[in-house]
Design an enzyme around this catalytic site. Structure first.
Site, PDB file in Angstrom:
ATOM      1  N   ASP A   1       0.766   3.842  -3.027  1.00 18.94           N
ATOM      2  CA  ASP A   1       0.375   5.226  -2.749  1.00 18.94           C
ATOM      3  C   ASP A   1       1.405   6.188  -3.345  1.00 18.94           C
ATOM      4  O   ASP A   1       1.054   7.155  -4.024  1.00 18.94           O
ATOM      5  CB  ASP A   1       0.240   5.429  -1.247  1.00 18.94           C
ATOM      6  CG  ASP A   1      -0.038   6.871  -0.875  1.00 18.94           C
ATOM      7  OD1 ASP A   1      -1.021   7.444  -1.375  1.00 18.94           O
ATOM      8  OD2 ASP A   1       0.742   7.435  -0.074  1.00 18.94           O
TER       9      ASP A   1
ATOM     10  N   GLU B   1      -4.314   0.589  -3.579  1.00 14.90           N
ATOM     11  CA  GLU B   1      -2.927   1.052  -3.554  1.00 14.90           C
ATOM     12  C   GLU B   1      -1.963  -0.129  -3.456  1.00 14.90           C
ATOM     13  O   GLU B   1      -0.901  -0.130  -4.093  1.00 14.90           O
ATOM     14  CB  GLU B   1      -2.705   2.026  -2.398  1.00 14.90           C
ATOM     15  CG  GLU B   1      -3.380   3.363  -2.631  1.00 14.90           C
ATOM     16  CD  GLU B   1      -3.311   4.295  -1.447  1.00 14.90           C
ATOM     17  OE1 GLU B   1      -3.387   5.517  -1.674  1.00 14.90           O
ATOM     18  OE2 GLU B   1      -3.197   3.822  -0.287  1.00 14.90           O
TER      19      GLU B   1
ATOM     20  N   GLU C   1       0.840  -1.198   0.000  1.00 13.25           N
ATOM     21  CA  GLU C   1       0.000   0.000   0.000  1.00 13.25           C
ATOM     22  C   GLU C   1       0.880   1.254   0.000  1.00 13.25           C
ATOM     23  O   GLU C   1       0.612   2.221  -0.726  1.00 13.25           O
ATOM     24  CB  GLU C   1      -0.916  -0.010   1.219  1.00 13.25           C
ATOM     25  CG  GLU C   1      -1.805   1.200   1.340  1.00 13.25           C
ATOM     26  CD  GLU C   1      -2.641   1.188   2.614  1.00 13.25           C
ATOM     27  OE1 GLU C   1      -3.413   2.151   2.787  1.00 13.25           O
ATOM     28  OE2 GLU C   1      -2.531   0.259   3.432  1.00 13.25           O
TER      29      GLU C   1
END
Length: 156
Positions: free
Chosen positions: A68, A140, A64
């Protein structure tokens, strides 16, 4: 075995079924993974890891993080390219609107990511499959997994 644990185990896909579900997810994403274990990791919520430490899984948190960062860069790059007349503030506001959690959650819903998440019992019972923060985090994580597995061009 407690009721919560049995409920989670009952919702956890079996090995053959899990492979089919990952293949289905690959089709939805339009990406074939070289290392499908990365896609699987992208679907493991920390609540599942906490409740099933014996399985030796890691949550999608690190993927993630990578996804991101990559998403922010990719969106910034595309906005910069497509909007040469925009000033920094306009670019920043547009990027923020595109990468905000609610937008990512909508994309994750459209891909059906919630159905593929491995969740702990409490997270499952409290609506974790539809929780926007879980969906955005999973999206993400998938992006991070694609970056690692297929590279930046495929991830973009």
């Amino acid at each position: 075995m407690s009721g919560a644990t049995s409920a989670v185990r009952a919702r956890r896909p079996k090995a053959g079924t899990e492979e089919k579900r990952l293949a289905e997810l690959e089709r939805a994403l339009g990406v074939s993974f070289k290392e499908r274990a990365l896609l699987r990791e992208a679907m493991v919520h920390r609540s599942f890891v906490n409740e099933h430490p014996q399985e030796g899984l890691v949550s999608y948190d690190r993927l993630e993080y990578l996804g991101d960062a990559f998403l922010g860069w990719a969106v910034a790059r595309e906005l910069f390219r497509r909007s040469p007349a925009w000033r920094e503030g306009e670019l920043t506001r547009a990027r923020a609107a595109l990468v905000q959690g609610s937008t990512l959650a909508e994309c994750a819903r459209a891909l059906g990511l919630g159905a593929h998440l491995l969740l702990g019992g409490g997270e499952e019972r409290s609506g974790g499959r539809t929780r926007p923060s879980n969906l955005a985090g999973a999206l993400e994580a998938v992006i991070g997994a694609v970056v690692i597995d297929r590279g930046q061009v495929a991830a973009r």
